[in-house]
Structures are given as C-alpha cells and as structure tokens.
Design an enzyme around this catalytic site. Structure first.
Site, PDB file in Angstrom:
ATOM      1  N   LYS A  40       0.765  -1.156   0.022  1.00 15.69           N
ATOM      2  CA  LYS A  40      -0.155  -0.006   0.009  1.00 15.69           C
ATOM      3  C   LYS A  40       0.934   1.248   0.102  1.00 15.69           C
ATOM      4  O   LYS A  40       2.058   1.277   0.714  1.00 15.69           O
ATOM      5  CB  LYS A  40      -0.853  -0.290   1.392  1.00 15.69           C
ATOM      6  CG  LYS A  40      -1.974   1.101   1.251  1.00 15.69           C
ATOM      7  CD  LYS A  40      -2.793   0.950   2.492  1.00 15.69           C
ATOM      8  CE  LYS A  40      -3.770   1.871   2.841  1.00 15.69           C
ATOM      9  NZ  LYS A  40      -4.756   1.744   3.926  1.00 15.69           N
ATOM     10  N   SER A  95      -9.708  -0.532   7.270  1.00 21.06           N
ATOM     11  CA  SER A  95      -9.159  -0.323   5.982  1.00 21.06           C
ATOM     12  C   SER A  95      -8.352  -1.675   5.466  1.00 21.06           C
ATOM     13  O   SER A  95      -8.016  -1.628   4.289  1.00 21.06           O
ATOM     14  CB  SER A  95      -8.038   0.758   5.898  1.00 21.06           C
ATOM     15  OG  SER A  95      -8.975   2.174   5.902  1.00 21.06           O
ATOM     16  N   SER A 108      -9.690   1.697   3.211  1.00 23.74           N
ATOM     17  CA  SER A 108      -8.786   2.422   2.210  1.00 23.74           C
ATOM     18  C   SER A 108      -7.977   1.704   1.312  1.00 23.74           C
ATOM     19  O   SER A 108      -6.978   2.026   0.525  1.00 23.74           O
ATOM     20  CB  SER A 108      -8.104   3.556   3.063  1.00 23.74           C
ATOM     21  OG  SER A 108      -7.219   2.719   3.859  1.00 23.74           O
TER      22      SER A 108
END
Lengths: 487, 101
Positions: free
Chosen positions: A79, A178, A154
């Site tokens: 990420k 997330s 997210s």
C-alpha cells in the site's frame, strides 16, 4: 500463459523450495497479469518492473546459495503509505507526488529480510481516509468482481490486486477497517492485528492510537505467514509489543471443536443488507456444524462507535497531518510569508475528504470544544473496550459481519461523507478497543459480489482467530472463487 | 477563544477552524464543508446521551510507559536522500520564506 500469479504464498513457497519454479518466473507472471488487466482495475500506483526482476534475480541467487527462507522470492504489493526505500510513497495524495522514500518501513524491511520481492505499490484513499478508494487523488480503482463497483477502502488497491491475481499478496493498513473491509468487498482474507503487534515505523501516520499494518491475501494461511514475518518488537516504535511472535502458520490446527464463538446481537440490526446478513448467518451455522459452540454476547456501546471513531481519528489526523507544510518534503506552493506558504500548499495538496477531516479534528480539539467532543469520545472508547473484555470473558472469539453492505457502485457516496462513515460501524470497534480482527470470504450476493465474515479476537489472540478462520475456510470453497476480468 | 465560534454545538465556524488548521478554503469549499460538517456534528452529538460519569478516558489501547533510549550516537537516515525530497535546499538546509523582517 501466466499461472504462477494465481498461486498462493504457501503454494509458491513449496514450488520454489522444490525447484519447480524460480522467483523470476513468478515475478514475470505477476507483471504479465498486471499489464493485461490493470488498465481496467487500476490497482497499482507504481511498479518498477526492472527493480522487481532484479530483486527476483537476487532471491534466486540466495536460493542457489542455500540461504533462502520459506518466503524468499515471493512478490508482495505494498500500500502506497508504507515507505519502501527508493520508491514512491504518495499516500494517494497530490501533496506527496514525487516523494521517494529514503528508508524502509520496519514491516517492509522484515519482509525484505525474509527474502520477499517488493513488487509495486498500490492505490488507496488519500492518507487512508475513506472506505472506497475513491478519495485517491491519483486514480480510480475498480472492484474485480464488478468494475462498476468500488473495491472498498482504504486499502482498495491491495484487495483488488490480490483478488484479480495480479498480486500474490499485499500489505495494507487498518485504522477503522481499511484492511478488513476491502478484503471483504473483494473476496480476500484481511487481517488487522492487535494494536502494537506490528511496528508502525515507516507507516505514514493517520491516527496513531488506531493505525495497524495488516496483510491482504487469498488464504488464511498466507495471512498467518505474512503476519509472522512482520510482527514483533521494534526499537523504532515504542508502541510495538515486546510479546513473543509464535509461528502462526505452522500452528494452524484447522480445529473448531470446543471453541465458543460469541455472536453480538448489536451487529445484526436493521440497515444490514439481507443478503449480507444471510451469508454471515450461514457461515456462523457452518462454524457450529464444525464443532463450535455459539453463544449470544452483547456489545451495548456499538451504536456509539462510529461517532467515537470519527472524533478521535480526525483529532489525531489533524495533528499528524500538520507535518505537510511544504517545507521539508512534498508539494510547496509559495506564499508571501510562511503562514501563506502553509495555507497555499495545504489547499492545493490535500483532497476534499482530507480537508474535511482535518477541519473536524481541529474543531474537536479546540478550546471550548475539547471536553464536549474529544474527551467525551475518549471516555466512550473506554466503554467500547470494556464491552469487548466482558464479551471475551464469555467466548473465545466474536463472529459478525465486516460491513453492513457488499461493494456499492462507484460514486454512490459522493457528497455524502456521513453515509460512507456509517458503513464502518462493524470495523471501527476493533481499532478503538485495540483488538485483532480477520475478514474471511463467506459467500456472494445474488449480484455476484463477495461477502466477508469477521472474526474478532482479544488482544494478541491472532492465533485463535486465524485458527477459526482457517477451519472455516478449509470447509468451504469461497476463497477459491476468482473474478473473470477482460483485459 | 470560544467566542469566535457559534454557540450551538452543531454549527461550526468553518472558516475560522480552517484558519487554525492552516487550510485556505475557496468560497465553494466553505459552503460545502459547512453543510457536511454541521451534518456530521449533528450525528456525533449522540455521544452526549452516553453516561460517562466516573469513566476514565482512553488515549491508547495498551498500557503505556515512557521509553527512553540509551544516550548513544548512531546513524539515522541518508541525508542526501532526505534532502532530495525537499522543495528547496541550499547548503544542505531547507529554504523557507523570510520569517522576521
């Protein structure tokens, strides 16, 4: 034809060990699949092919030298808010475009020292603020199961890349769901470890008392393997736990017998999509048939969790994001004096949701409002944590939905941030209480969208929730389903 | 300070708070955030219904103790790589606009 990209971490480990494939072959298959379908999904922010292949060459050499471990040569997508030396770390924001990480986050350094290949970085909501990845300033990521839908967020880039088989596994972060929610929306496994289990050094801070790094994978065993590689105390993060790290993957028993699973009645309420409710209830019945005892538990303060979370998380964010001032790194928009420089830089660099949360967080911390909002929310947080410790006195783990809905169409929460916040109700509780949680695929809606089962455990009970998830997963085939994507 | 705010807890002086947060807002943003933040504040107001009498605030999920490292020299970071990210550098230092006239 690319095939190695479809294998799990566990399978690749066996293939590499036996000499049936090389790291370079795996990385090439991942790159081929990424080049075929990422123009549609848009999960990757950046993937330096030459660099990934060079790491694979080094991994193959280590294996030839006899210094390889079980994860050596297996690629992982990161990420884009974890620092990977020499690579981008945009955090999905214009304010960090062009930034190159001067160092590795501890979690990344540990994966590297286990021999893993850092194969690209994936999209996310700006500074991890959002539940759909639509708040990325860089690109719109789509759900591989239905490209008109969001991948969740997210860590939406992580989940969509893993689901679409263009990443073998990915590392995300979970501040209010997330990791678990996008895993659920994309039919992956997502683990949020206990607060402090994995060092946060090098993880760009959103809300420091809630943030935790976690893996998104296709199987529970893969999540256990990656957790084991990343967990443990780090002198660079004083909140990282000194507790020993067990061999999670090797200790998986697949045994559900004798375990007591708590079902919180507050997590099965009006507002939950009937098809999601049905899938989760069926999964709980499956656990029962595998020998678990199901007991009802109560988490009475659940209804206050979303409000508590959005006060505390935005308060912490408003202070953490003060560092983006246009002075030391990132975007700078000049101004007549330093204050004007700050205001211009932040106005141009931050997106709409980030500004909204910074304003809310500044407000709840401001003089005259601190007691009414921030301090009160901290007290309610105590009550939410207490609910869990009382529940865990009566059961080994809690089973419930991850999200009240499956993935929704892109744009359906535009201009209604509160509507999106309310979807986080079943995940923010674990971050507030600091406990661990796992999302495991447990079915599909009639529209073909994945649904996740959430398994919550007491602090540092990762082994237990992984075991429960593993036993459930091994008795079903949900995790073997894959989306059909036209490149 | 609090006189700068509107009295009602559900209505925020968005422009003033944005100023505190060093965020320049356009008039459109101000209008949009005013509506959205008032709605969010209206929602979080439900916390006022919770009885928190005698409840300790929780700042952190784990019991925390202060940690001191040894007072020893060490090397941290690569100066050139760090400075390479800066918008403006001169003589290995960050350049900022003049603060004092």
């Amino acid at each position: 034809m690319s095939v190695l990209n479809e294998k799990t971490v566990e399978e690749l480990s066996v293939l590499l060990e036996s000499g049936a494939c090389t790291s370079q072959e795996i990385v090439r298959d991942v790159l081929a699949e990424k080049n075929r379908i990422d123009p549609v999904i848009r999960a990757y922010v950046e993937l330096d092919e030459e660099d990934a292949l060079a790491q694979a060459v080094e991994a193959d050499a280590a294996r030839a030298r006899g210094t390889a471990g079980p994860l050596t040569g297996i690629p992982v997508a990161i990420k884009d808010l974890l620092n990977v030396r020499g690579q981008s770390c945009t955090c999905g924001s214009k304010i960090l475009q062009g930034y190159r990480s001067p160092y590795d986050a501890t979690a990344v350094a540990r994966l590297r020292s286990a021999g893993m290949v850092m194969a690209g970085r994936v999209n996310m909501d700006e500074f991890a603020m959002g539940s759909s990845t639509e708040n990325s300033a860089l690109q719109t990521t789509r759900n591989p199961w239905n490209t008109a839908c969001v991948p969740g967020g997210s860590s939406g880039g992580s989940a969509s890349a893993v689901a679409a088989r263009m990443a073998v596994a990915s590392i995300g972060s979970d501040t209010g769901g997330s990791v678990r929610q996008p895993a659920s929306f994309c039919g992956c496994v997502g683990l949020k470890p206990t607060y402090g289990r994995i060092s946060r050094y090098g993880l760009t801070a959103y809300a420091s008392s809630l943030d935790q790094i976690g893996p998104i994978t296709r199987t529970v065993k893969d999540a256990a393997l990656l957790l084991g590689a990343m967990a443990g105390h780090d002198p660079m993060d004083s909140t990282s736990s000194p507790l020993d790290v067990p061999d999670y993957a090797a200790s998986l028993t697949g045994e559900m017998k004798g375990l007591k699973l708590g079902v919180p009645k507050e997590y099965f309420v009006e507002g939950i999509e009937p098809e999601v409710d049905a899938c989760v209830r069926k999964a709980i019945a499956q656990c029962e048939s595998l020998g678990a005892e199901i007991v009802e538990v109560s988490l009475p303060n659940t209804r206050y969790a979303t409000a508590t979370y959005y006060i505390l998380a935005t308060a912490e964010a408003s202070t953490n994001l003060a560092r983006y001032d246009g002075v030391r790194y990132g975007l700078r928009v000049e101004g007549a004096d330093p204050i004007a420089l700050y205001m211009n830089t932040r106005a141009a660099g931050f997106g709409s949701e980030v500004k909204r949360r910074i304003i809310l967080g500044t407000y709840v911390l401001s003089s005259g409002y601190y007691d009414a909002y921030y301090l009160r929310a901290q007290k309610v947080r105590t009550l939410i944590a207490r609910d869990f410790s009382e529940a865990f006195a009566r059961c080994d783990a809690i089973v419930c939905p991850v999200s009240p809905t499956a993935a929704y169409p892109l744009g359906s929460c535009a201009d209604d941030p509160l509507k999106m916040y309310l979807g986080d109700i079943f995940t923010v509780t674990a971050n507030l209480a600091g406990i661990c949680g796992l999302s495991v695929p447990c079915g599909f809606t009639s529209g073909g969208l994945p649904v996740g089962l959430q398994i919550l455990g007491a602090p540092f009970a990762e082994q237990k929730i992984l075991d429960i998830g593993y036993a459930y997963e091994q008795s079903t085939a949900w995790h073997t389903e894959k989306p059909a994507i036209q490149g | 300070m609090s006189s700068s705010f509107n009295e009602s807890a559900e209505h925020m002086d968005v422009e003033y708070v944005a100023q505190l947060a060093r965020l320049h807002l356009t008039p459109e943003e101000r209008t949009l955030y005013q509506r959205q933040l008032d709605q969010i504040l209206g929602y979080v107001d439900e916390l006022k219904a919770v009885d928190v009498e005698g409840v300790e605030p929780m700042a952190h999920p784990m019991p925390r103790t202060n940690v001191l490292r040894r007072d020893e020299c060490g090397t941290r970071g690569d100066r050139e790589a760090v400075l390479a990210n800066a918008p403006s550098v001169r003589h290995h230092q960050f350049v900022v606009p003049k603060i004092v006239e």
